[in-house]
Design a protein around this motif. Structure first.
Motif, PDB file in Angstrom:
ATOM      1  N   ARG A 132      -7.274   0.646  -2.855  1.00 61.17           N
ATOM      2  CA  ARG A 132      -8.025   1.469  -1.265  1.00 61.17           C
ATOM      3  C   ARG A 132      -7.302   2.783  -0.544  1.00 61.17           C
ATOM      4  O   ARG A 132      -8.100   3.551  -0.527  1.00 61.17           O
ATOM      5  N   ARG A 133      -6.104   2.500  -0.059  1.00 67.09           N
ATOM      6  CA  ARG A 133      -5.815   3.809   0.863  1.00 67.09           C
ATOM      7  C   ARG A 133      -5.506   5.035  -0.714  1.00 67.09           C
ATOM      8  O   ARG A 133      -6.138   6.079  -0.229  1.00 67.09           O
TER       9      ARG A 133
ATOM     10  N   ASP B 134      -4.400  -2.992  -1.838  1.00 67.97           N
ATOM     11  CA  ASP B 134      -3.615  -2.177  -0.166  1.00 67.97           C
ATOM     12  C   ASP B 134      -3.212  -0.516  -1.335  1.00 67.97           C
ATOM     13  O   ASP B 134      -4.041   0.462  -0.678  1.00 67.97           O
ATOM     14  N   THR B 135      -2.792  -0.533  -2.271  1.00 62.57           N
ATOM     15  CA  THR B 135      -3.075   0.606  -2.343  1.00 62.57           C
ATOM     16  C   THR B 135      -3.404   1.675  -3.228  1.00 62.57           C
ATOM     17  O   THR B 135      -4.321   2.451  -3.109  1.00 62.57           O
TER      18      THR B 135
ATOM     19  N   ALA C 214      -9.161   6.323  -0.255  1.00 63.96           N
ATOM     20  CA  ALA C 214      -9.270   7.211   1.229  1.00 63.96           C
ATOM     21  C   ALA C 214      -8.351   8.014   0.897  1.00 63.96           C
ATOM     22  O   ALA C 214      -9.551   8.906   1.951  1.00 63.96           O
ATOM     23  N   VAL C 215      -7.216   8.401   0.550  1.00 63.60           N
ATOM     24  CA  VAL C 215      -6.802  10.337   0.551  1.00 63.60           C
ATOM     25  C   VAL C 215      -6.428  10.820  -0.218  1.00 63.60           C
ATOM     26  O   VAL C 215      -7.210  11.823  -0.186  1.00 63.60           O
TER      27      VAL C 215
ATOM     28  N   GLU D 278       1.433   9.002   0.157  1.00 59.85           N
ATOM     29  CA  GLU D 278      -0.445   9.557   1.210  1.00 59.85           C
ATOM     30  C   GLU D 278       1.071  11.258   0.987  1.00 59.85           C
ATOM     31  O   GLU D 278      -0.379  12.065  -0.099  1.00 59.85           O
TER      32      GLU D 278
ATOM     33  N   GLY E 110       0.767  -1.038  -0.090  1.00 63.37           N
ATOM     34  CA  GLY E 110       0.487  -0.135  -0.421  1.00 63.37           C
ATOM     35  C   GLY E 110       0.447   1.254   0.054  1.00 63.37           C
ATOM     36  O   GLY E 110       1.578   1.342  -0.741  1.00 63.37           O
ATOM     37  N   LEU E 111       0.598   2.162   0.629  1.00 60.43           N
ATOM     38  CA  LEU E 111       0.663   3.988  -0.202  1.00 60.43           C
ATOM     39  C   LEU E 111       1.861   3.329   2.002  1.00 60.43           C
ATOM     40  O   LEU E 111       0.765   4.081   2.329  1.00 60.43           O
ATOM     41  N   THR E 112       2.734   4.171   1.266  1.00 66.38           N
ATOM     42  CA  THR E 112       3.165   4.526   3.116  1.00 66.38           C
ATOM     43  C   THR E 112       2.871   6.134   3.036  1.00 66.38           C
ATOM     44  O   THR E 112       2.179   6.832   2.758  1.00 66.38           O
ATOM     45  N   ARG E 113       3.637   6.119   3.597  1.00 63.55           N
ATOM     46  CA  ARG E 113       3.555   7.929   4.442  1.00 63.55           C
ATOM     47  C   ARG E 113       3.332   9.587   3.298  1.00 63.55           C
ATOM     48  O   ARG E 113       3.172  10.166   3.557  1.00 63.55           O
TER      49      ARG E 113
END
Length: 375
Positions: free
Chosen positions: A224-225, A221-222, A228-229, A200, A194-197
């Motif tokens: 979906r993140r 995971d990437t 969200a962001v 993001e 997914g995306l790290t900090r």
């Protein structure tokens, strides 16, 4: 951009739903390309008529890389060595297309940044050398204006995230040079986990600039993140329905549904590998994505000149009317076809521009580094 701005003029965008006819056409007969009884017009003729008003916004063209290997070419006269030239774009009613700056695998770091810059320079050179057919554009309004000038608009992108070199400053520099779409794969900050900090923060800076995130090939995971962001709509420039064909870049139904809820855009590729060997296979994917994600979340991606095989009926950029005729045969309304070909792509670009305008009022350019956030 000065020469573009001098020639363009303000106009009403074709993609607006308000422009659709008040009374939509009746469903057509089931026979392939049969005449419409009321008017005697064939489905193919009707497809041409619709595309005259709502041209195709093509989500992916590999033409820049293909042209690197040609010693000479003339896209306005016609070029048989590639799948795309101005005569075929006009025959296929293509009004706009994204020119991919993706690079061969194995390039990363400074090499990826440099190669992407060279590709971007080539795009600008090709467009400048074909002024009667092509124009650069960066916004939804410019795309419409270029279309009204009788040209085809070219948007640079998508480019691979490796071209960013883990640097927000490089993102801003490439945006200033015209890049508008980046694919979030192949980097440590947008991986299977997914995306790290830092990822993001990169996405928030993309939102601030008006750069669209491309999620084709990204991990679940990437994806979906990002949903969200991100405050702006996203797109998948080369993704079809995995329920119909298990290609890794195709989206399963749960992600298609989430993409629809996020008002993103799934641009279905016209390739045998991802959608199947016939025009009906491609139409099956379009039907499925429309059913799962919604009519406002499906688009087209020719994926020509990208080294992939295409259905025989969709061999090059001139063949879009055959696909639209197949959709008419299946009962697609003119309103849904207008969204598919033009309106949905315009909506995503307008959403990115609106988000950027709002973000720039409250957010300064980020100075974060990957060491600061992920170190």
């Amino acid at each position: 951009m000065a020469d573009l701005q001098d020639e363009l003029h303000t106009s009403t965008e074709l993609g607006e739903l308000d422009d659709l006819p008040e009374s939509l056409p009746e469903p057509v007969p089931a026979e392939p390309y049969a005449p419409v009884a009321a008017s005697g017009t064939t489905l193919l003729e009707r497809a041409h008529a619709i595309l005259d008003v709502y041209p195709v916004a093509d989500g992916y063209s590999g033409l820049p890389w293909a042209l690197r290997h040609l010693p000479w070419y003339d896209l306005e006269l016609g070029e048989s060595a590639v799948d795309t030239d101005v005569p075929r774009l006009r025959e296929g009613h293509v009004g706009s297309l994204l020119w991919s700056l993706h690079l061969p695998e194995g390039l990363d770091g400074d090499r990826a940044v440099g190669a992407t810059m060279e590709q971007l320079d080539l795009v600008k050179t090709v467009v400048r050398n074909h002024p009667e057919g092509l124009r650069l554009a960066h916004t939804a309004g410019q795309i419409t204006d270029v279309r009204n000038c009788g040209r085809v608009s070219v948007l640079p992108g998508p480019a691979g995230a490796a071209a960013l070199g883990d640097s927000l400053g490089i993102l801003r520099s490439l945006h200033a040079l015209g890049l508008r779409v980046f694919t979030l794969t192949g980097v440590t900050w947008a991986s299977e986990a997914g995306l790290t900090r830092f990822g993001e923060e990169m996405l928030r800076e993309m939102n601030r600039l008006g750069v669209v995130a491309d999620l084709s090939g990204a991990s679940p995971d990437t994806i979906r993140r990002v949903f969200a962001v991100s405050k702006a709509p996203v797109m998948c420039t080369r993704s079809a329905a995995r329920a119909l064909r298990p290609h890794p870049a195709n989206l399963p139904d749960d992600l298609l549904a989430e993409l629809g809820e996020a008002k993103g855009l799934c641009m279905v590729p016209l390739t045998a590998e991802q959608t199947g060997p016939t025009v009906r296979d491609v139409a099956d994917h379009l039907d499925h994505v429309r059913e799962v994600a919604g009519a406002e979340c499906v688009g087209l991606s020719g994926t020509y000149d990208a080294g992939t095989a295409h259905p025989q009926e969709l061999a090059d950029a001139s063949c879009y009317p055959h696909l639209i005729a197949e959709l008419l045969r299946r009962g697609w309304s003119e309103a849904d076809i207008a969204l598919l070909t033009w309106g949905n792509f315009q909506r995503v670009l307008r959403g990115a521009d609106f988000t950027a305008h709002a973000a720039q009022q409250r957010r300064e350019p980020s100075t974060a580094t990957i060491a600061d956030l992920d170190g």
